[in-house]
Design an enzyme around this catalytic site. Sequence first.
Site, PDB file in Angstrom:
ATOM      1  N   ASP A  42      -3.947  -7.033   7.557  1.00 28.36           N
ATOM      2  CA  ASP A  42      -4.618  -6.101   6.631  1.00 28.36           C
ATOM      3  C   ASP A  42      -5.830  -6.791   6.032  1.00 28.36           C
ATOM      4  O   ASP A  42      -5.863  -8.018   5.917  1.00 28.36           O
ATOM      5  CB  ASP A  42      -3.647  -5.690   5.509  1.00 28.36           C
ATOM      6  CG  ASP A  42      -4.017  -4.356   4.879  1.00 28.36           C
ATOM      7  OD1 ASP A  42      -3.278  -3.369   5.099  1.00 28.36           O
ATOM      8  OD2 ASP A  42      -5.050  -4.275   4.180  1.00 28.36           O
ATOM      9  N   TYR A 159     -14.067  11.859   8.110  1.00 31.04           N
ATOM     10  CA  TYR A 159     -12.677  11.524   8.437  1.00 31.04           C
ATOM     11  C   TYR A 159     -12.210  12.346   9.644  1.00 31.04           C
ATOM     12  O   TYR A 159     -11.604  11.826  10.582  1.00 31.04           O
ATOM     13  CB  TYR A 159     -11.808  11.813   7.207  1.00 31.04           C
ATOM     14  CG  TYR A 159     -10.373  11.364   7.319  1.00 31.04           C
ATOM     15  CD1 TYR A 159     -10.003  10.066   6.974  1.00 31.04           C
ATOM     16  CD2 TYR A 159      -9.383  12.246   7.741  1.00 31.04           C
ATOM     17  CE1 TYR A 159      -8.684   9.654   7.060  1.00 31.04           C
ATOM     18  CE2 TYR A 159      -8.061  11.846   7.829  1.00 31.04           C
ATOM     19  CZ  TYR A 159      -7.712  10.548   7.491  1.00 31.04           C
ATOM     20  OH  TYR A 159      -6.401  10.151   7.577  1.00 31.04           O
ATOM     21  N   THR A 194       1.036   8.514   0.124  1.00 25.79           N
ATOM     22  CA  THR A 194       0.624   7.103   0.073  1.00 25.79           C
ATOM     23  C   THR A 194      -0.567   6.963  -0.853  1.00 25.79           C
ATOM     24  O   THR A 194      -1.021   7.927  -1.465  1.00 25.79           O
ATOM     25  CB  THR A 194       0.182   6.559   1.447  1.00 25.79           C
ATOM     26  OG1 THR A 194      -1.026   7.211   1.816  1.00 25.79           O
ATOM     27  CG2 THR A 194       1.227   6.732   2.511  1.00 25.79           C
TER      28      THR A 194
END
Length: 251
Positions: A42, A159, A194
Amino acid sequence: MTDRPNLPLAGKRCLVTGGGTGIGAACAVDLAGRGASVMVADIDHAAATSVARSIGDRAAACAIDVRDPASVAAAVDATVTALGGLDVAVNNAGVGVPVARDTGDTPVDEWRRVLSVNLDGVFYCLRAELNAMLAAGGGSIVNMGSVGSLVGLPGASSYTAAKHGILGLTKAAAAEYAGRGIRVNLVTPGYVDTTISPRTPEQKAALAAKHPLGRLAQSPEVATVVCFLASDEASYVTGAEYTVDGGYTVI
Ligand code: ADP
């Protein structure tokens, strides 16, 4: 951690990008729980390290910036060195759009930021992973799409474009590498509970109402499908798009 050796993932060596939070963390935990070893990668190295620690012996962590081909190559090399090879990759690192804006109002820098992480990043990862897997004689790659790979998300054209792009990339790579033992698939979640975009309770309720199942997904509900595609149970599945969207795209 409870072992769930019901899928043939024991001994598989996995890389999960964006593994520090959300869906990526859930994938790392689930893969390891099914017997795989996992490199949690990450841009937030501390988050990746914390996920790897929570998993224990079967996990390690490294930093990666998927926008940078050199960083991606280094992370794939680190995975091969640490785990002894690469059998599974989950290309999950991504960013959302902070504010909903029509296409005509989308700033160029936002377009570039979203495309560089969500589309260029998947290409850079795919390229390095495919070559590492060829050296090992095969593997399975799961790319993280979105319902935005399938339908237009108003207010999020960058996106949507990036996630549609990943669908094409998945299919092209699947066709190219099918004869060389590498499967490439796409998972397309609906809205997941999330941190990619912080939401108020009202925003959550409005989003939940768009899913016939009446709620947002939990990350482990996406991870379980990723694990299936990663595993040899999915040996005849390649170039596929697996929708995990609570029915978002059926209405
Ligand atoms: P979701 O789990 O819904 O996909 P999150 O925001 O929770 O969304 O997770 C996305 C992950 O991708 C985060 O852990 C974030 O740090 C990571 N990420 C974002 N940009 C990059 C990048 N350029 N390189 C690597 N990881 C990144």
